[in-house]
Design a protein around this motif. Structure first.
Motif, PDB file in Angstrom:
ATOM      1  N   UNK A  24      45.632  37.542  32.940  1.00  0.00           N
ATOM      2  CA  UNK A  24      45.874  36.681  31.817  1.00  0.00           C
ATOM      3  C   UNK A  24      46.139  35.093  31.937  1.00  0.00           C
ATOM      4  N   UNK A  25      46.646  34.796  33.103  1.00  0.00           N
ATOM      5  CA  UNK A  25      47.088  33.585  33.433  1.00  0.00           C
ATOM      6  C   UNK A  25      45.864  32.448  33.487  1.00  0.00           C
ATOM      7  N   UNK A  26      44.787  33.190  34.585  1.00  0.00           N
ATOM      8  CA  UNK A  26      43.774  32.335  34.860  1.00  0.00           C
ATOM      9  C   UNK A  26      42.287  32.849  34.047  1.00  0.00           C
ATOM     10  N   UNK A  27      42.302  34.092  33.795  1.00  0.00           N
ATOM     11  CA  UNK A  27      41.194  34.454  33.203  1.00  0.00           C
ATOM     12  C   UNK A  27      41.349  34.560  31.748  1.00  0.00           C
ATOM     13  N   UNK A  28      42.457  34.306  30.988  1.00  0.00           N
ATOM     14  CA  UNK A  28      42.788  34.298  29.740  1.00  0.00           C
ATOM     15  C   UNK A  28      42.438  35.613  29.045  1.00  0.00           C
ATOM     16  N   UNK A  29      42.543  36.640  29.565  1.00  0.00           N
ATOM     17  CA  UNK A  29      42.166  37.992  29.120  1.00  0.00           C
ATOM     18  C   UNK A  29      42.844  38.896  29.771  1.00  0.00           C
ATOM     19  N   UNK A  30      42.772  40.212  29.459  1.00  0.00           N
ATOM     20  CA  UNK A  30      43.335  41.418  29.883  1.00  0.00           C
ATOM     21  C   UNK A  30      42.409  42.368  30.847  1.00  0.00           C
ATOM     22  N   UNK A  31      43.178  43.134  31.924  1.00  0.00           N
ATOM     23  CA  UNK A  31      42.248  43.976  32.546  1.00  0.00           C
ATOM     24  C   UNK A  31      41.609  45.154  31.572  1.00  0.00           C
TER      25      UNK A  31
ATOM     26  N   UNK B  95      42.147  34.139  44.790  1.00  0.00           N
ATOM     27  CA  UNK B  95      43.182  33.466  45.680  1.00  0.00           C
ATOM     28  C   UNK B  95      44.644  33.890  45.187  1.00  0.00           C
ATOM     29  N   UNK B  96      44.852  33.774  43.894  1.00  0.00           N
ATOM     30  CA  UNK B  96      46.170  34.233  43.404  1.00  0.00           C
ATOM     31  C   UNK B  96      46.448  35.827  43.533  1.00  0.00           C
TER      32      UNK B  96
END
Length: 561
Positions: free
Chosen positions: A364-371, A220-221
């Motif tokens: 980063x903000x929702x899944x707490x990781x990086x692409x 959604x974001x």
């Protein structure tokens, strides 16, 4: 204990003995059911004695035992017919002989539930007949429960307050109740720029809904997800046999002629308003041949429809090949409810793809990781790991979890999760540092009419998604079912994103310990003593301690919530 209280059970026993003496004195030598009467009398007398011995010495209000006694309670009425209260126990009766009851049963006379139970116990009636012969479905279920198991064994399996007319001759046989499954929602989730949806998921796996919900938040974001059904066709594949392979080859040549396919299609399509044959393929195996019919089935998942249409088409083919023997209408190259490469390659049901692009800031903000970490995990797990396992349609993290939960909630055939969850998940880092994510499910076998979709609770979940029943007349047949397939694929994508992120951040175990591990003391240890561990979160204010704690477990609060 008072003297009166000690004597009361003995008085009850004397009464039982007197009743037995009277019964034995009146029993004739040729009365073949006297033992059954004696056992029933004993059971009933003991129950009455237990009820009397458990009457309270005093009450907090006036004695209302006469009003609450199940024997004096008014009978419930369904559709103008009286039946025992749903909560009453069905017990054998003694007023009539087995021969009298069997005679009336065979004549179609309405019998009391207790009489029917006696016939079942003696093998004079069949369990499958109950719904047709008793005054209402709930009574039939109550009698069957008393027949198949002791009442206390099924006490926690509910059966009342359920509309069985949707079940009988449609969804289940020999019914003894229903199993409630918790239903959670994940969302909101915006699909194809439409109205955001909350997706119902029926599951007993803690953390699944929470994790999928986190994936929905990330999508959604990021602006939503795109999903599309790109192919459609339910299949049925009969296997036939000839005396020699030469005749099988001749059938193949005959089927390849367009004019013959047109005739077969006419027979196939004529079996239903919605059945439409798209293609017919044939594979030889010696003198045997496997014919694979693929056709559209409207908003139905379509197995019954496609089977009926295939049967009609095969009769037409047999008229031109009288020596052809149809060994089985389903020859396993369909393939239904089994993992098979043919489904993975050619598709079955509805083939659907869903994808989205997530900015690095959202990852980063929702899944707490990086692409980059997500893409690396995707290559190692989804590509290399699945190849090492020799998986067929298994290049995904846990697509079956989401497919199964939505299938159960919306009344789909749960056994078809085995192929409907075949999924290829892709995670790639884009040139601008974002995360591209997609899922492709070529075998989504779902529908919005027929099967379990007619059940009220399951239909409510479909209505929640706006796809219950047949498609509106303004839309093409199958639109609702295609939309459901797109919703499922989009939710699978959300679940894949969240789980892959949890693997990147090492939150998988901690989240399941927090949300998928009951703290209730349900079992006993080997010594017979109850044991319940202490569960201590890293945050002191959330510490939970059991009274009989034996060990302490530290649990990281997962970032999935």
């Amino acid at each position: 204990m008072s003297e009166a209280a000690r004597v009361e059970p003995l008085d009850g026993l004397d009464t039982i003995i007197d009743k037995f003496r009277a019964l034995l004195a009146s029993a004739e030598s040729n009365q073949d059911d006297w033992k059954e009467q004696a056992l029933a009398l004993l059971d009933r007398s003991i129950s009455e004695t237990r009820q009397d011995s458990h009457k309270p010495i005093f009450t907090l209000a006036e004695d209302d035992s006469d009003e609450t006694n199940s024997e004096s309670a008014p009978e419930a009425v369904v559709e103008g017919k009286a039946r025992p209260s749903a909560m009453s126990e069905v017990r054998p009766t003694l007023e009539r002989t087995i021969d009298e009851l069997e005679s009336d049963w065979n004549k179609g006379v309405q019998l009391l539930p207790g009489d029917v139970l006696r016939l079942l116990n003696r093998g004079k009636a069949k369990s499958r007949e109950l719904e047709a012969r008793l005054p209402d479905y709930e009574t039939a279920v109550a009698v069957r429960r008393a027949f198949v198991a002791p009442l206390d064994k099924l006490a926690k399996l509910p059966y009342t307050d359920y509309d069985y007319k949707f079940v009988t001759n449609a969804c289940c046989e020999n019914v003894v109740g229903y199993v409630p499954v918790p239903v959670g929602v994940a969302g909101p989730l915006k699909i194809n720029n439409g109205t955001p949806l909350h997706v119902p998921m029926a599951t007993t796996e803690g953390a699944l809904v929470a994790s999928t919900n986190r994936g929905c938040t990330a999508i959604m974001k990021s602006g939503g997800v795109s999903a599309h059904v790109y192919a459609e066709g339910m299949t049925r594949a009969p296997v036939v046999q000839f005396d020699r392979a030469t005749e099988a080859v001749r059938l193949k040549q005959w089927l390849d002629k367009p004019e013959n396919f047109a005739k077969i299609k006419g027979e196939f399509d004529g079996s239903s308003r919605f059945a439409k044959l798209d293609r017919l393929e044939m594979r030889l195996d010696g003198r045997q041949a496997h014919l694979r019919f693929t056709g559209k089935t409207g908003d139905a998942m379509g197995m019954n429809m496609i089977s009926k249409a295939t049967s009609q088409a095969m009769k037409f083919i047999q008229s031109s090949f009288p020596t052809m023997k149809v060994v089985a209408l389903s020859g396993n190259s369909c393939t239904d409810k089994k993992a098979a490469a043919i489904n993975w390659i050619l598709g079955r049901g509805r083939s659907v793809v869903a994808d989205c692009v997530l900015p690095a800031s959202v990852v980063r903000s929702v899944l707490k990781t990086t692409p980059r970490a997500m893409a690396e995990a995707g290559r190692a797990k989804l590509d290399s790991g699945s190849a090492a396992a020799g998986a067929i349609g298994g290049a995904n993290a846990h697509a079956a979890n989401i497919v199964a939960a939505i299938f159960i909630a919306t009344g789909q055939d749960a056994a078809q999760v085995v192929s409907s969850s075949m999924c290829a998940t892709r995670l790639e880092e884009t040139e601008d540092g974002s995360l591209y994510a997609s899922v492709t499910l070529p075998c989504m076998e779902c529908g919005t009419v027929g099967g379990g979709t007619v059940l009220p609770a399951q239909r409510a979940c479909l209505e929640m998604l706006g796809v219950a029943g047949p498609s509106p007349s303004s839309c093409a047949p199958g639109t609702n079912a295609a939309t459901l397939a797109e919703i499922i694929a989009s939710t699978v994508l959300a679940g894949e994103l969240s789980l892959m992120a949890a693997l990147c951040t090492d939150d998988l175990v901690s989240s399941h310990l927090k949300l998928n591990r009951s703290r209730l003391n349900l079992y006993e240890n080997a010594s017979g003593a109850a044991s319940q561990p202490t569960v201590q979160l890293l945050h002191p204010q959330n510490t939970i301690r059991g009274k009989s704690a034996e060990r302490t477990i530290k649990v990281n609060c997962s970032s999935i919530l």
